[in-house]
Motif scaffolding. Structure first.
Motif, PDB file in Angstrom:
ATOM      1  N   UNK A   1      47.729  34.815  30.326  1.00  0.00           N
ATOM      2  CA  UNK A   1      48.375  35.822  31.310  1.00  0.00           C
ATOM      3  C   UNK A   1      47.815  35.509  32.783  1.00  0.00           C
ATOM      4  N   UNK A   2      48.667  35.801  33.730  1.00  0.00           N
ATOM      5  CA  UNK A   2      48.281  35.325  35.059  1.00  0.00           C
ATOM      6  C   UNK A   2      48.800  36.440  36.025  1.00  0.00           C
ATOM      7  N   UNK A   3      48.064  36.552  37.168  1.00  0.00           N
ATOM      8  CA  UNK A   3      48.256  37.535  38.398  1.00  0.00           C
ATOM      9  C   UNK A   3      48.026  36.923  39.575  1.00  0.00           C
ATOM     10  N   UNK A   4      49.165  36.850  40.521  1.00  0.00           N
ATOM     11  CA  UNK A   4      49.148  36.120  41.728  1.00  0.00           C
ATOM     12  C   UNK A   4      48.998  37.355  42.907  1.00  0.00           C
ATOM     13  N   UNK A   5      47.672  37.406  43.349  1.00  0.00           N
ATOM     14  CA  UNK A   5      47.374  38.311  44.594  1.00  0.00           C
ATOM     15  C   UNK A   5      47.276  37.731  45.897  1.00  0.00           C
ATOM     16  N   UNK A   6      48.524  38.101  46.453  1.00  0.00           N
ATOM     17  CA  UNK A   6      48.500  37.563  47.811  1.00  0.00           C
ATOM     18  C   UNK A   6      48.200  38.290  49.033  1.00  0.00           C
ATOM     19  N   UNK A   7      49.060  39.161  49.374  1.00  0.00           N
ATOM     20  CA  UNK A   7      48.621  40.229  50.704  1.00  0.00           C
ATOM     21  C   UNK A   7      47.624  41.081  50.021  1.00  0.00           C
ATOM     22  N   UNK A   8      46.607  41.377  51.037  1.00  0.00           N
ATOM     23  CA  UNK A   8      45.411  42.378  50.735  1.00  0.00           C
ATOM     24  C   UNK A   8      44.807  41.882  49.206  1.00  0.00           C
ATOM     25  N   UNK A   9      44.539  40.823  48.974  1.00  0.00           N
ATOM     26  CA  UNK A   9      44.002  40.402  47.873  1.00  0.00           C
ATOM     27  C   UNK A   9      42.662  40.995  47.465  1.00  0.00           C
ATOM     28  N   UNK A  10      41.839  41.156  48.581  1.00  0.00           N
ATOM     29  CA  UNK A  10      40.379  41.527  48.336  1.00  0.00           C
ATOM     30  C   UNK A  10      40.585  42.991  47.672  1.00  0.00           C
TER      31      UNK A  10
END
Length: 322
Positions: free
Chosen positions: A92-101
């Motif tokens: 399973x995977x999750x792409x955290x782009x904007x405000x990733x922190x």
């Protein structure tokens, strides 16, 4: 001339060995932006790990190509990477782009998902989170990928079983200087579908188009849906959110963590109402932080407030689209 980090094929080797089993077939994808070209290779893990092959990938990467891998193995003998060519669910995977922190901090403190197997830093403040899984159907994967993206503010396009992700150890050529794609491994554990306790982010979508008022359980809605409608109505009438939190926690002893459930329900509902009233999202975040500042450590309180505010914002956006 801007400094460029060196390619590290050792990082790539370790990552691929952790992610795939011997003799499995994997997809490697090279993408260039100028000129726009895509090259895909379907190869065995052993072939990918050969020095000559890694050397070729490093050369292509150094000259401008971005290097990706398919998160799930491909059926032996396939020459494509369509959904029908995927052999089994591996990640399973999750792409955290904007405000990733902020989103990553919220994920780390959530009790709704297991500890990730790998966290890939694709560029400053942007991450790809992976969970190694087993005994999961494609239907379960698709559902969980969508819920992960909705719950934690991930890229909604990153929800296909044939998705490709950036391969650690190589350079992200979207930036100048190019950014080395790094990875950390928080755990060696393998997860299962039941380990992901993700609820639908719009538990009471039927009531969003109606005036908010008192609602008594009628048996037509789940307990969580009734909780949501009741909390919305009480908040709209100006009731104290802290008292509502205590009351809701007392009413739902069946929940694994009644206090967590109550706080989140009340705060998401508050954010939803504030945003509907036209308050800027920055003000919503501040008010959520102030509300829980004596209950949650500062850093976690900030990350949580951001995550809840963006969750409420997506709920409103989804209602407008529906």
């Amino acid at each position: 001339m801007p400094h460029r980090e060196p390619i590290d094929i050792g990082i790539a080797c370790e990552f691929l060995r952790r992610s795939f089993a011997p003799s499995e077939t994997i997809a490697i994808v090279l993408r260039r932006t100028s000129p726009a070209t895509i090259v895909q290779r379907i190869v065995t893990l052993e072939r990918t790990l050969q020095p000559s092959y890694l050397g070729w990938l490093a050369h292509e990467n150094a000259t401008g190509a971005n290097v990706y891998f398919a998160a799930n193995p491909v059926v032996l003998g396939s020459r494509k990477r369509t959904k029908e060519d995927i052999a089994e669910v591996r990640h399973l995977y999750l792409d955290l782009d904007a405000i990733g922190e902020v989103k990553l901090a919220a994920l780390r403190t959530s009790n709704t998902v297991p500890i990730p197997t790998a966290i890939v830093s694709t560029s400053p403040g942007k991450y790809q989170v992976l969970w190694r899984v087993e005994n999961m159907t494609f239907e379960q994967q698709e559902t969980l990928l969508k819920l992960l993206a909705i719950t934690f503010g991930g890229d909604p396009a990153c929800t296909d079983c044939n998705r490709v992700l950036r391969l650690p150890g190589f350079l992200n050529q979207k930036y100048a200087p190019a950014h080395l794609v790094a990875v950390e491994y928080p755990t060696l554990s393998v997860s299962h579908s039941e380990d992901f306790k993700l609820a639908h982010p719009v538990p009471n979508r039927e009531h969003f188009g109606r005036p908010i008022g008192p609602l008594k359980p009628t048996g037509k809605h789940s307990p969580s849906e009734s909780d949501w409608a009741w909390i919305l109505g009480e908040l709209a009438r100006g009731k104290d959110p802290l008292k509502l939190t205590r009351t809701l926690a007392e009413r739902r002893p069946d929940k694994p963590n009644p206090e967590y459930y109550a706080k989140r329900t009340v705060d998401v509902a508050s954010a939803w109402l504030w945003l509907k009233d036209g308050l800027p999202i920055a003000d919503v975040v501040t008010m959520l932080q102030v509300r829980r500042r004596f209950q949650i450590p500062d850093k976690l309180c900030s990350a949580r407030a951001h995550e809840i505010a963006f969750t409420a914002q997506r709920m409103i956006a989804r209602k407008k689209i529906a």
